[in-house]
Design a protein around this motif. Structure first.
Motif, PDB file in Angstrom:
ATOM      1  N   LYS A 373     -12.328  41.441 122.826  1.00 36.67           N
ATOM      2  CA  LYS A 373     -11.512  40.314 123.145  1.00 36.67           C
ATOM      3  C   LYS A 373     -12.394  39.031 123.337  1.00 36.67           C
ATOM      4  N   LYS A 374     -13.645  39.049 123.927  1.00 39.90           N
ATOM      5  CA  LYS A 374     -14.381  37.765 124.184  1.00 39.90           C
ATOM      6  C   LYS A 374     -14.804  37.629 122.712  1.00 39.90           C
ATOM      7  N   LEU A 375     -15.149  38.341 121.914  1.00 35.58           N
ATOM      8  CA  LEU A 375     -15.564  38.017 120.504  1.00 35.58           C
ATOM      9  C   LEU A 375     -14.228  37.309 119.749  1.00 35.58           C
ATOM     10  N   TYR A 376     -13.113  37.779 120.082  1.00 41.34           N
ATOM     11  CA  TYR A 376     -11.816  37.003 119.609  1.00 41.34           C
ATOM     12  C   TYR A 376     -11.772  35.637 119.849  1.00 41.34           C
ATOM     13  N   GLY A 377     -11.904  35.491 121.349  1.00 40.53           N
ATOM     14  CA  GLY A 377     -11.918  34.016 121.731  1.00 40.53           C
ATOM     15  C   GLY A 377     -12.964  33.081 121.605  1.00 40.53           C
ATOM     16  N   ALA A 378     -14.200  33.595 121.218  1.00 42.86           N
ATOM     17  CA  ALA A 378     -15.322  33.145 120.813  1.00 42.86           C
ATOM     18  C   ALA A 378     -15.270  32.567 119.326  1.00 42.86           C
ATOM     19  N   GLY A 396     -14.108  38.503 111.448  1.00 38.13           N
ATOM     20  CA  GLY A 396     -15.124  39.180 112.810  1.00 38.13           C
ATOM     21  C   GLY A 396     -14.967  40.271 113.542  1.00 38.13           C
ATOM     22  N   GLN A 397     -13.469  40.557 113.604  1.00 39.85           N
ATOM     23  CA  GLN A 397     -12.963  41.994 114.360  1.00 39.85           C
ATOM     24  C   GLN A 397     -13.432  43.111 113.450  1.00 39.85           C
ATOM     25  N   LYS A 398     -13.372  42.823 112.069  1.00 43.40           N
ATOM     26  CA  LYS A 398     -13.582  43.973 111.000  1.00 43.40           C
ATOM     27  C   LYS A 398     -14.982  44.135 111.077  1.00 43.40           C
ATOM     28  N   HIS A 399     -15.821  43.389 111.114  1.00 46.18           N
ATOM     29  CA  HIS A 399     -17.304  43.284 111.132  1.00 46.18           C
ATOM     30  C   HIS A 399     -17.666  44.013 112.469  1.00 46.18           C
ATOM     31  N   TYR A 400     -17.245  43.589 113.513  1.00 45.40           N
ATOM     32  CA  TYR A 400     -17.563  44.184 114.833  1.00 45.40           C
ATOM     33  C   TYR A 400     -17.293  45.622 114.659  1.00 45.40           C
ATOM     34  N   TRP A 401     -16.120  46.099 114.588  1.00 46.20           N
ATOM     35  CA  TRP A 401     -15.653  47.509 114.655  1.00 46.20           C
ATOM     36  C   TRP A 401     -16.307  48.354 113.603  1.00 46.20           C
ATOM     37  N   HIS A 402     -16.506  47.845 112.348  1.00 51.02           N
ATOM     38  CA  HIS A 402     -17.213  48.519 111.418  1.00 51.02           C
ATOM     39  C   HIS A 402     -18.564  48.917 111.656  1.00 51.02           C
ATOM     40  N   THR A 403     -19.281  48.020 112.625  1.00 50.56           N
ATOM     41  CA  THR A 403     -20.561  48.248 112.974  1.00 50.56           C
ATOM     42  C   THR A 403     -20.495  49.437 113.943  1.00 50.56           C
ATOM     43  N   LEU A 404     -19.646  49.423 114.918  1.00 51.78           N
ATOM     44  CA  LEU A 404     -19.645  50.415 116.147  1.00 51.78           C
ATOM     45  C   LEU A 404     -19.154  51.930 115.628  1.00 51.78           C
ATOM     46  N   ASP A 405     -18.239  51.733 114.359  1.00 58.00           N
ATOM     47  CA  ASP A 405     -17.808  52.940 113.819  1.00 58.00           C
ATOM     48  C   ASP A 405     -18.857  53.682 113.527  1.00 58.00           C
ATOM     49  N   GLN A 406     -20.084  53.081 113.046  1.00 62.65           N
ATOM     50  CA  GLN A 406     -21.186  54.015 112.564  1.00 62.65           C
ATOM     51  C   GLN A 406     -22.398  54.075 113.531  1.00 62.65           C
ATOM     52  N   GLU A 407     -21.878  53.582 114.957  1.00 59.58           N
ATOM     53  CA  GLU A 407     -22.901  53.872 115.935  1.00 59.58           C
ATOM     54  C   GLU A 407     -22.032  54.762 117.066  1.00 59.58           C
ATOM     55  N   HIS A 408     -20.886  55.152 116.784  1.00 58.44           N
ATOM     56  CA  HIS A 408     -20.333  55.703 117.936  1.00 58.44           C
ATOM     57  C   HIS A 408     -20.846  57.215 118.215  1.00 58.44           C
ATOM     58  N   ARG A 409     -21.847  57.737 117.704  1.00 61.45           N
ATOM     59  CA  ARG A 409     -22.563  59.005 118.130  1.00 61.45           C
ATOM     60  C   ARG A 409     -23.228  58.873 118.946  1.00 61.45           C
ATOM     61  N   GLN A 444     -23.909  40.077 115.657  1.00 59.29           N
ATOM     62  CA  GLN A 444     -23.775  40.023 114.174  1.00 59.29           C
ATOM     63  C   GLN A 444     -22.718  39.532 113.671  1.00 59.29           C
ATOM     64  N   ALA A 445     -21.422  40.132 114.100  1.00 53.54           N
ATOM     65  CA  ALA A 445     -20.039  39.695 113.692  1.00 53.54           C
ATOM     66  C   ALA A 445     -19.974  38.060 113.851  1.00 53.54           C
ATOM     67  N   TYR A 446     -20.409  37.639 114.949  1.00 55.02           N
ATOM     68  CA  TYR A 446     -20.160  36.162 115.224  1.00 55.02           C
ATOM     69  C   TYR A 446     -20.881  35.472 114.345  1.00 55.02           C
ATOM     70  N   ASP A 447     -22.174  35.691 113.988  1.00 53.38           N
ATOM     71  CA  ASP A 447     -23.243  35.055 113.032  1.00 53.38           C
ATOM     72  C   ASP A 447     -22.729  35.343 111.795  1.00 53.38           C
ATOM     73  N   ALA A 448     -21.716  36.210 111.320  1.00 55.59           N
ATOM     74  CA  ALA A 448     -21.578  36.731 109.927  1.00 55.59           C
ATOM     75  C   ALA A 448     -20.281  35.683 109.748  1.00 55.59           C
ATOM     76  N   VAL A 449     -19.418  35.317 110.420  1.00 53.22           N
ATOM     77  CA  VAL A 449     -18.430  34.434 110.093  1.00 53.22           C
ATOM     78  C   VAL A 449     -18.077  33.123 110.817  1.00 53.22           C
ATOM     79  N   CYS A 450     -19.351  32.618 111.392  1.00 54.83           N
ATOM     80  CA  CYS A 450     -19.354  31.505 111.958  1.00 54.83           C
ATOM     81  C   CYS A 450     -20.704  30.888 111.768  1.00 54.83           C
ATOM     82  N   PRO A 451     -20.747  30.226 110.465  1.00 51.11           N
ATOM     83  CA  PRO A 451     -22.006  29.465 109.919  1.00 51.11           C
ATOM     84  C   PRO A 451     -22.164  28.623 110.738  1.00 51.11           C
ATOM     85  N   ARG A 452     -23.656  28.103 110.722  1.00 51.96           N
ATOM     86  CA  ARG A 452     -24.138  26.944 111.542  1.00 51.96           C
ATOM     87  C   ARG A 452     -25.187  26.253 110.611  1.00 51.96           C
TER      88      ARG A 452
END
Length: 493
Positions: A373-378, A396-409, A444-452
């Motif tokens: 939810k915080k990532l959504y707001g950011a 951003g949400q897809k990137h975030y959850w895809h990463t955690l899908d691989q880390e849930h173990r 990583q999700a924030y950096d991937a979709v929010c260029p600077r």
């Protein structure tokens, strides 16, 4: 015409424990039981696994009966003669003909009583959930309107799946009710071989009565009822296959009650505050691991919401250091169509069945949900600062959850030793593997979709990430009267 009896003819897809090349990829029901200790597992799609497992358990109970309770299970060594008793049951003169796929006599999960010679029916491909038919396109199937060639094994498996997952709709709008395996996550306990898998998913009378139901009889032994064995060999539709396997006739069959009137033995109850309990279901686009703490709830004080097969397995004191579970569902959309199929396999540590392990796991899920939810707001704040009409929130949400899908173990492993993690997940001083993974995934999700790369983007990036960093690196509130210390977050620009 070949009747193709499912007891004698191969049609069940399996994997063998050894790597010998002379073992067939399909086996009959007879061989599935007589060689069950040589078979590693079923080798099929998620909905096919559910339907086949339910059928094999049904036959096991019909042949062996049902123990009274967990102690009786141990006293009579239930299942020690599964390899001989089940095949003998299937070869009985009053049972064997009911497993014919074709022919003028009794047929497997079929009835011709309501059909006439003028009935046209539907193409057989229309009842196969993973094949395209008419206006039902599939990504990996581009077959046109020409009739498909069908084999007896594939037709038998398709028919079994339809009876378990019948969903109605325009094809058979006059048929009321759904298949009994529909609209719930189905849990299957896995063994080292097929024999163990079958027995691990059998029940005892005490557990079955706790759900308000009885054993009943399989549908092929007579008039179908609404008890356990009829639900495991369901006939929500009266079906009849044409002899050339091209079409199928459909009429109203035995309508099975749904939750809360009847609790499916392989479904988990999801408690909802101030509402009636409902069956836990898969959520499209969301990993099943996010509900693992609900699937493993064996706490009687909380209503013992776990699936009945897991409850019975627990009462027999057979839950070991690690328990393999398979969980999956054929997901039904609101418009009476099948939306997707999902499955996951978990090796669950013993502590995840305890209150301590489930509490730690649940706190890990709550933390990653809160950061989502915080990532959504950011990301939204970043886009608003740049006057974007559509900020890349979904990406951003897809990137975030895809990463955690691989880390849930990592979270599952932590639940095996909850006593080692005294600091709350996500708190200021937390340095556990899951907190670190969530922090990394969010950044990583924030950096991937929010260029600077431009000054305006840098300004928007900085403004958006500040609240996200405060959530990822929270500061404990100082005691009353203490002077706050000035801190500055490292933005790593």
């Amino acid at each position: 015409m070949n009747n193709f009896n499912l007891i004698d003819q191969p049609w069940i897809p399996i994997r063998w424990l050894n790597s010998a090349t002379d073992n067939p990829t399909l086996v009959s029901l007879h061989d599935a039981f007589t060689r069950a200790h040589e078979i590693a597992d079923l080798d099929c799609l998620p909905h096919e696994r559910i339907a086949l497992t339910r059928l094999l358990v049904c036959i096991a109970h019909a042949a062996l009966g049902i123990p009274e309770d967990a102690e009786d299970w141990l006293d009579i060594d239930f299942g020690h003669d599964l390899q001989s008793t089940a095949p003998s049951y299937l070869q009985r003169e009053d049972i064997h003909p009911h497993f014919n796929l074709l022919g003028d006599g009794p047929r497997f999960l079929q009835s011709r009583a309501k059909f006439s010679s003028t009935d046209v029916g539907y193409p057989l491909s229309k009842i196969s959930f993973h094949l395209s038919s008419g206006n039902n396109p599939k990504l990996l199937d581009h077959w046109g309107e020409d009739p498909r060639p069908w084999t007896e094994p594939s037709a038998a498996l398709t028919l079994l799946c339809l009876q378990n997952f019948f969903v109605g709709g325009s094809m058979a709008s006059k048929v009321k009710g759904n298949g009994p395996a529909l609209k719930s996550l189905q849990m299957i306990l896995l063994g080292e071989n097929l024999a163990q898998t079958i027995l691990k998913n059998c029940l005892d009378s005490e557990t079955l009565r706790s759900s308000g139901n009885g054993l009943g009889s399989p549908s092929w032994e007579g008039q179908a009822d609404t008890q356990l064995l009829s639900r495991l060999s369901p006939t929500p539709c009266d079906l009849w296959l044409t002899d050339d396997l091209s079409r199928i006739l459909i009429e109203q069959g035995t309508q099975q009650p749904e939750c809360p009137a009847y609790r499916d033995p392989y479904a988990t109850i999801e408690p909802i505050k101030d509402k009636d309990d409902r069956l836990l279901r898969a959520k499209p686009g969301q990993g099943i691991w996010r509900d693992l703490h609900l699937l493993t709830n064996l706490n009687k004080a909380q209503g013992q919401n776990a699936a009945l097969n897991l409850q019975a397995f627990n009462e027999r004191k057979e839950i070991g250091e690690n328990t393999p579970l398979w969980v999956g569902e054929l997901i039904k959309a609101k418009d009476a169509k099948i939306e997707d199929a999902t499955e996951s396999t978990f090796t669950v540590p013993h502590k995840l069945f305890s209150d301590e392990g489930r509490h730690l796991y649940a706190s890990g899920i709550e933390h990653c949900d809160a950061i989502s939810k915080k990532l959504y707001g950011a990301i939204k704040f970043y886009g608003t600062t740049l006057s974007q009409e559509k900020p890349p929130i979904a990406e951003g949400q897809k990137h975030y959850w895809h990463t955690l899908d691989q880390e849930h173990r990592k979270l599952i492993a932590m639940s095996a030793t909850p006593e080692n993690y005294l600091t709350q997940i996500g708190s200021e001083h937390a340095d556990d593997p899951w907190t670190l993974s969530v922090r990394q995934a969010a950044r990583q999700a924030y950096d991937a979709v929010c260029p600077r790369t431009t000054p305006r983007q840098i300004q928007a990036y900085t403004a958006g990430i500040k609240p996200l960093l405060r959530a990822l690196f929270p500061k404990e509130k100082p005691p009353k009267g203490a002077k706050p210390q000035s801190t500055q977050a490292n933005l790593n620009l």
